[in-house]
Design an enzyme around this catalytic site. Structure first.
Site, mmCIF file in Angstrom:
data_model
loop_
_atom_site.group_PDB
_atom_site.id
_atom_site.type_symbol
_atom_site.label_atom_id
_atom_site.label_comp_id
_atom_site.label_asym_id
_atom_site.label_seq_id
_atom_site.Cartn_x
_atom_site.Cartn_y
_atom_site.Cartn_z
ATOM 1 N N LYS A 1 -5.877 40.119 1.566
ATOM 2 C CA LYS A 1 -7.308 39.533 0.910
ATOM 3 C C LYS A 1 -6.975 38.493 -0.059
ATOM 4 O O LYS A 1 -8.021 37.751 -0.138
ATOM 5 C CB LYS A 1 -7.988 40.788 0.213
ATOM 6 N N ASP B 1 -17.127 43.370 -0.062
ATOM 7 C CA ASP B 1 -16.459 44.621 -0.453
ATOM 8 C C ASP B 1 -17.628 44.959 -1.564
ATOM 9 O O ASP B 1 -17.787 46.268 -1.463
ATOM 10 C CB ASP B 1 -14.983 44.621 -0.920
HETATM 11 P P1 NDP Z 1 -4.025 45.630 -1.772
HETATM 12 O O1 NDP Z 1 -2.462 45.759 -0.768
HETATM 13 O O2 NDP Z 1 -4.476 44.367 -1.981
HETATM 14 O O3 NDP Z 1 -3.524 46.713 -2.895
HETATM 15 C C1 NDP Z 1 -3.025 47.695 -2.961
HETATM 16 C C2 NDP Z 1 -3.060 48.445 -4.403
HETATM 17 O O4 NDP Z 1 -2.796 49.753 -4.207
HETATM 18 C C3 NDP Z 1 -2.334 47.836 -5.402
HETATM 19 O O5 NDP Z 1 -3.174 47.979 -6.751
HETATM 20 C C4 NDP Z 1 -1.097 48.642 -5.500
HETATM 21 O O6 NDP Z 1 -0.491 48.739 -6.611
HETATM 22 C C5 NDP Z 1 -1.816 49.906 -5.179
HETATM 23 N N1 NDP Z 1 -0.709 51.087 -4.706
HETATM 24 C C6 NDP Z 1 -0.443 51.098 -3.268
HETATM 25 N N2 NDP Z 1 0.464 52.495 -2.993
HETATM 26 C C7 NDP Z 1 0.118 53.171 -4.156
HETATM 27 C C8 NDP Z 1 0.596 54.174 -4.648
HETATM 28 N N3 NDP Z 1 1.571 55.097 -3.946
HETATM 29 N N4 NDP Z 1 0.374 54.684 -5.952
HETATM 30 C C9 NDP Z 1 -0.432 53.762 -6.645
HETATM 31 N N5 NDP Z 1 -0.975 52.760 -6.449
HETATM 32 C C10 NDP Z 1 -0.793 52.185 -5.121
HETATM 33 O O7 NDP Z 1 -4.741 46.439 -0.920
HETATM 34 P P2 NDP Z 1 -6.356 46.448 -0.797
HETATM 35 O O8 NDP Z 1 -6.786 46.256 -2.255
HETATM 36 O O9 NDP Z 1 -6.745 45.320 0.209
HETATM 37 O O10 NDP Z 1 -6.900 47.835 -0.368
HETATM 38 C C11 NDP Z 1 -6.714 49.022 -0.991
HETATM 39 C C12 NDP Z 1 -7.520 50.251 -0.354
HETATM 40 O O11 NDP Z 1 -8.729 50.151 -0.214
HETATM 41 C C13 NDP Z 1 -6.870 50.420 1.168
HETATM 42 O O12 NDP Z 1 -6.678 51.875 1.186
HETATM 43 C C14 NDP Z 1 -8.032 49.976 1.938
HETATM 44 O O13 NDP Z 1 -8.148 50.527 3.279
HETATM 45 C C15 NDP Z 1 -9.072 50.382 0.947
HETATM 46 N N6 NDP Z 1 -10.504 49.633 1.391
HETATM 47 C C16 NDP Z 1 -11.558 50.098 1.951
HETATM 48 C C17 NDP Z 1 -12.574 49.604 2.276
HETATM 49 C C18 NDP Z 1 -13.930 50.247 2.791
HETATM 50 O O14 NDP Z 1 -14.832 49.657 3.186
HETATM 51 N N7 NDP Z 1 -13.705 51.691 2.768
HETATM 52 C C19 NDP Z 1 -12.968 48.000 1.873
HETATM 53 C C20 NDP Z 1 -11.879 47.563 1.205
HETATM 54 C C21 NDP Z 1 -10.683 48.129 1.127
HETATM 55 P P3 NDP Z 1 0.765 47.907 -7.226
HETATM 56 O O15 NDP Z 1 -0.209 46.501 -7.418
HETATM 57 O O16 NDP Z 1 1.051 48.438 -8.317
HETATM 58 O O17 NDP Z 1 1.571 47.773 -6.072
#
Ligand code: NDP
Length: 282
Positions: free
Chosen positions: A68, A110
């Site tokens: 994104k 979103d």
């Molecule tokens: P990004 O890859 O941009 O960000 C991922 C985030 O998750 C970061 O803050 C990362 O932390 C954190 N993270 C990943 N793994 C872990 C873990 N094991 N423990 C703690 N933190 C973790 O992803 P998005 O922001 O695009 O998406 C995030 C989620 O939201 C996804 O599951 C996606 O499917 C969902 N989503 C659902 C939508 C809907 O319409 N229902 C719409 C948009 C998203 P760090 O920075 O520390 O690595």
């Protein structure tokens, strides 16, 4: 007869995505001739794959995890809400002038999707409540301005990478009471609403949450969704939270916003959310 317009969701992973199911139903409902597929692209492949999609005639993309923020590099123009978020979940091909020049518009639906799902579908109150947002990635960026617009008493962002959470506090601090913390410093005071915007559920994982951040009045909402309860939703049920919700409604509502941008029509979301819920249970 001309070929149907092509749309897709691009992400990594993306095979779990229900966006094709949703957009096929929106298209049938509104008699729009389009096809909608999934495209798996790693971060290394993302920009070239998206450019090829549009060069070959594609009309619009949804952008999902983890692209994104990278998608900003593709656009000629941003909607104000995408500009505010610094992240994009929708790209639309536009003809900009009489010479039929093409440009790419980036939007972020979103936040509107989450707000509609919380307020209209689940009747969750946010005004005056303490809100905790898990994660500081693309999804978190998209929802912060609409969430703060609903006037919580305060909003805490927790992230493994604390610098990313702090950056979001700087970006959005003019909109409300915001603070950033790391997981070890979350404390033990319960929040009214905990929203999981991490990608942990996609890997079957749970962020390192101390138990005291929720009690029997707390509502937990996982943006992720699946056939089975996500680890975060199970965690919330195990702690006796008042409600534990998955992000299916957000998915349908943000998709409706994207569909509106692409086709100029607003589809009915309630019937599609029911169909999707039944499909996942079936
Ligand atoms: P990004 O890859 O941009 O960000 C991922 C985030 O998750 C970061 O803050 C990362 O932390 C954190 N993270 C990943 N793994 C872990 C873990 N094991 N423990 C703690 N933190 C973790 O992803 P998005 O922001 O695009 O998406 C995030 C989620 O939201 C996804 O599951 C996606 O499917 C969902 N989503 C659902 C939508 C809907 O319409 N229902 C719409 C948009 C998203 P760090 O920075 O520390 O690595």
């Amino acid at each position: 007869m001309s070929a149907p317009d092509r749309y897709a969701v691009i992400g990594h992973p993306v095979s779990h995505s229900r966006s094709p199911f949703i957009h096929e139903r929106f298209a049938a409902q509104t008699s729009q001739p389009l096809i909608y597929t999934t495209i798996d692209a790693t971060p290394e492949q993302f920009l070239a794959t998206a450019r090829t999609f549009f060069a070959e005639g594609g009309k619009g993309l949804n952008i999902t995890v983890p692209h994104k923020e990278a998608a900003l590099q593709l656009v000629d123009e941003l909607t104000p809400r995408a500009q505010r978020a610094g992240a994009i979940n929708t790209l639309a091909l536009r003809r900009t002038n009489a010479a039929q020049d093409l440009s790419l518009l980036g939007d972020n639906t979103d936040g509107a999707g989450l707000a509609r799902d919380l307020l209209n579908n689940h009747r969750v109150m946010i005004a005056g409540r303490r809100v905790l947002l898990l994660g500081a990635g693309g999804a978190a960026r998209g929802v912060l301005a609409p969430l703060l617009g609903l006037k919580p008493s305060g909003l805490t962002i927790v992230n493994r990478n604390l610098a990313r959470a702090r950056e979001l506090v700087e970006r959005f601090r003019d909109l409300g009471h915001l603070r950033a913390v790391g997981y070890p410093d979350l404390g033990n005071e319960p929040y009214d609403l905990v929203i999981n915007a991490t990608a942990a559920s996609l890997a079957g994982e749970l962020p390192a949450l101390p138990p005291g951040i929720v009690d029997s009045r707390s509502i937990c909402y996982d943006m992720a969704y699946g056939r089975e309860d996500t680890p975060f939703v199970r965690w919330a049920f195990d702690r006796g939270c008042a409600r534990a919700l998955m992000g299916l409604g957000m998915l349908v509502e943000q998709a409706a916003e994207s569909f509106h941008l692409w086709r100029g029509l607003r589809p009915d979301t309630a019937s599609v959310l029911s169909a999707l819920t039944a499909e996942l249970r079936g």
